[in-house]
Design a protein around this motif. Structure first.
Motif, PDB file in Angstrom:
ATOM      1  N   SER A  14      98.325   8.377  79.108  1.00 30.40           N
ATOM      2  CA  SER A  14      97.021   8.612  78.501  1.00 30.40           C
ATOM      3  C   SER A  14      96.926   7.891  77.177  1.00 30.40           C
ATOM      4  O   SER A  14      98.035   7.580  76.446  1.00 30.40           O
ATOM      5  N   THR A  19      89.953   4.039  80.290  1.00 31.32           N
ATOM      6  CA  THR A  19      88.506   4.173  80.389  1.00 31.32           C
ATOM      7  C   THR A  19      87.802   2.989  79.839  1.00 31.32           C
ATOM      8  O   THR A  19      86.894   2.699  80.414  1.00 31.32           O
ATOM      9  N   SER A  20      88.194   2.517  78.797  1.00 28.22           N
ATOM     10  CA  SER A  20      87.719   1.356  77.993  1.00 28.22           C
ATOM     11  C   SER A  20      87.700   0.083  79.394  1.00 28.22           C
ATOM     12  O   SER A  20      86.596  -0.613  79.484  1.00 28.22           O
ATOM     13  N   LYS A  40      86.318   8.913  89.444  1.00 32.84           N
ATOM     14  CA  LYS A  40      87.286   9.279  88.351  1.00 32.84           C
ATOM     15  C   LYS A  40      88.296  10.449  89.108  1.00 32.84           C
ATOM     16  O   LYS A  40      87.847  11.428  89.700  1.00 32.84           O
ATOM     17  N   ASP A  44      87.968  15.358  84.733  1.00 31.69           N
ATOM     18  CA  ASP A  44      87.629  15.139  83.754  1.00 31.69           C
ATOM     19  C   ASP A  44      85.903  14.858  83.783  1.00 31.69           C
ATOM     20  O   ASP A  44      85.379  13.780  84.686  1.00 31.69           O
ATOM     21  N   ASP A  47      85.117  10.994  80.587  1.00 31.76           N
ATOM     22  CA  ASP A  47      85.149   9.335  80.946  1.00 31.76           C
ATOM     23  C   ASP A  47      84.070   9.085  82.109  1.00 31.76           C
ATOM     24  O   ASP A  47      83.595   8.085  82.093  1.00 31.76           O
ATOM     25  N   SER A  48      84.030  10.251  82.856  1.00 30.80           N
ATOM     26  CA  SER A  48      82.856   9.825  84.037  1.00 30.80           C
ATOM     27  C   SER A  48      81.312   9.400  83.352  1.00 30.80           C
ATOM     28  O   SER A  48      80.892   8.707  84.036  1.00 30.80           O
ATOM     29  N   GLU A  89      89.144   5.181  88.555  1.00 33.31           N
ATOM     30  CA  GLU A  89      89.956   5.359  86.936  1.00 33.31           C
ATOM     31  C   GLU A  89      91.194   6.528  87.335  1.00 33.31           C
ATOM     32  O   GLU A  89      90.762   7.662  87.708  1.00 33.31           O
ATOM     33  N   GLU A 182      86.454   9.351  69.826  1.00 34.87           N
ATOM     34  CA  GLU A 182      86.969  10.734  70.578  1.00 34.87           C
ATOM     35  C   GLU A 182      86.939  11.653  69.449  1.00 34.87           C
ATOM     36  O   GLU A 182      86.402  11.690  68.364  1.00 34.87           O
ATOM     37  N   LEU A 187      86.999  11.868  74.817  1.00 35.19           N
ATOM     38  CA  LEU A 187      85.752  11.061  74.382  1.00 35.19           C
ATOM     39  C   LEU A 187      84.442  11.695  73.856  1.00 35.19           C
ATOM     40  O   LEU A 187      84.061  12.547  74.645  1.00 35.19           O
TER      41      LEU A 187
END
Length: 428
Positions: A14, A19-20, A40, A44, A47-48, A89, A182, A187
């Motif tokens: 992690s 994600t970026s 995803k 999560d 991130d989605s 992801e 974050e 995030l």
């Protein structure tokens, strides 16, 4: 069968920038006129939300435990018939967990794009890439990309360290303007980042300048029959809280309710909305702890929700929704604020993680699966209806509370895990 170019974006751990990188890749292809469906891995929410903004399409979960193989296969097959590129992801590191990203990639033949944070290394980059590519037989690594690289010379050192059988895809530079902010749950949610599109565009610009954005080879996806949803909620109006305090909503859960015939009416407690005319209410998770004054001051909604429950109407409160449903909630400052008063007890935010892990709950309606992830400590003066089971044998096993048709828990339920059970929670 259907074929569509596809990649699973993963990393050694992690915090490497998955994600970026996935958001940048999605936006770059969208700008080239392609339809991109992002999925995803795992439960999560945050991130989605970012990835949905980047791709312009809802992001669905692929989780072998919450949804099962058939659910995942059906979603991939459907996407392959609608879009030009599928991106998935991963979760945590490539091989982490019993239902790892690597296992998912191998199950569906997804080639892996490995993102490695190269900011504090040189030739060791090649050793890590070699380990990811060869740790498990049968895993296909499409290539590797470096993240947070300091200079062109630094990138050349990383590229030169790779063994000849691993493709170098390029490097994203280290740039604070492209970083995604974050906080304690991960995030910052997409709706709270006023400059999110600018950040994603900057990431996509850098990707197009430094990383290959050509389409990967097509992957063949098998057809999967999907059972029709019973119209159990035909004519039922469900009021759903949705704003920055109540934002953890799986798109698949919305689909289940709509396919069952429900009419969904969204309202914002933060904006001072009254409870809409409805047969059932859903208070999903989110960040009530960040909006205590606004939520505490909306006493009209508190009364309307209590009247709804007292009338025997269904209400589901999940995690942040349950915190709002309690008598009081204290933020990190320790000062309690009055909440809706549907559940006897109080809760307080703390700096340590209080609940984490997959959850399975045997309710009278049937077994529902989901997950828990929160920093709140709750003292509830009620006897639980049920106790969750943690399939990974972790310490987090959340209780579920019920009064009349009001159901509350720290668990975020994934409705496709047992649609009929989920529908019964809202049926009049």
């Amino acid at each position: 069968m259907r074929a569509c170019p596809a990649l699973l974006v993963s990393a050694p751990a992690s915090g490497q920038g998955k994600t970026s990188f996935t958001a940048a890749l999605a936006r770059a292809h969208v700008r080239q006129g392609r339809k991109v469906q992002v999925f995803k891995t795992g439960p999560d929410f945050l991130d989605s939300m970012i990835l949905a903004r980047a791709s312009g399409r809802p992001v669905y979960q692929l989780d072998g435990w919450m949804g099962g193989d058939d659910d995942m296969r059906a979603r991939l097959y459907a996407a392959a018939g609608e879009v030009d590129l599928i991106l998935v992801e991963g979760v945590m590191g490539l091989f982490d967990g019993s239902a790892s990203s690597a296992a998912l990639a191998m199950r569906f033949g997804l080639p892996v794009l490995a993102v490695i944070d190269g900011s504090a290394m040189a030739q060791t980059f090649g050793a890590i890439a070699h380990g990811l590519a060869h740790y498990r037989d049968g895993l296909k690594v499409y290539g590797v990309a470096a993240n947070r690289v300091g200079s062109a010379y630094h990138a050349s050192l990383l590229e030169g360290s790779l063994p000849p059988d691993i493709q170098w895809l390029g490097a994203l530079p280290r740039d604070a303007s492209m970083a995604l902010p974050e906080r304690h749950l991960g995030l910052v949610s997409a709706s709270e980042q006023q400059d999110l599109d600018a950040r994603i565009d900057a990431l996509a610009d850098a990707l197009e300048a430094h990383v290959s954005v050509s389409l990967p080879p097509p992957v063949t996806f098998q057809a999967q029959a999907v059972a029709s949803m019973p119209k159990r909620l035909l004519g039922v109006r469900i009021a759903i809280a949705r704003d920055d305090a109540f934002c953890f909503i799986y798109p698949a859960n919305i689909d289940v309710l709509e396919e069952a015939g429900a009419t969904l009416v969204f309202f914002s407690p933060l904006a001072g909305d009254a409870l809409p005319d409805c047969d059932a209410v859903w208070l999903p998770g989110g960040y009530p702890e960040l909006h205590l004054d606004a939520l505490s001051g909306h006493v009209t909604l508190h009364r309307e929700l209590r009247e709804h429950v007292d009338a025997g109407k269904p209400l589901l409160a999940e995690c942040g929704g349950m915190l709002y449903a309690m008598e009081s909630l204290a933020g990190v400052d320790g000062e309690p604020r009055v909440m809706a008063g549907l559940l006897p007890g109080s809760a307080a935010m703390q700096s340590r993680l209080a609940g984490l892990g997959m959850q399975s709950v045997a309710l009278p309606e049937g077994e529902l699966r989901g997950h828990t992830f929160h920093y709140a400590r709750a003292e509830i003066a009620a006897t639980p209806l049920a106790q969750a089971h943690n399939p990974d044998k972790g310490p987090s096993k959340e209780a579920v509370y019920r009064r009349h048709r009001f159901t509350a828990s720290f668990v975020h339920f994934y409705f496709p895990s047992h649609p009929d059970a989920a529908l019964q929670l809202f049926a009049p």
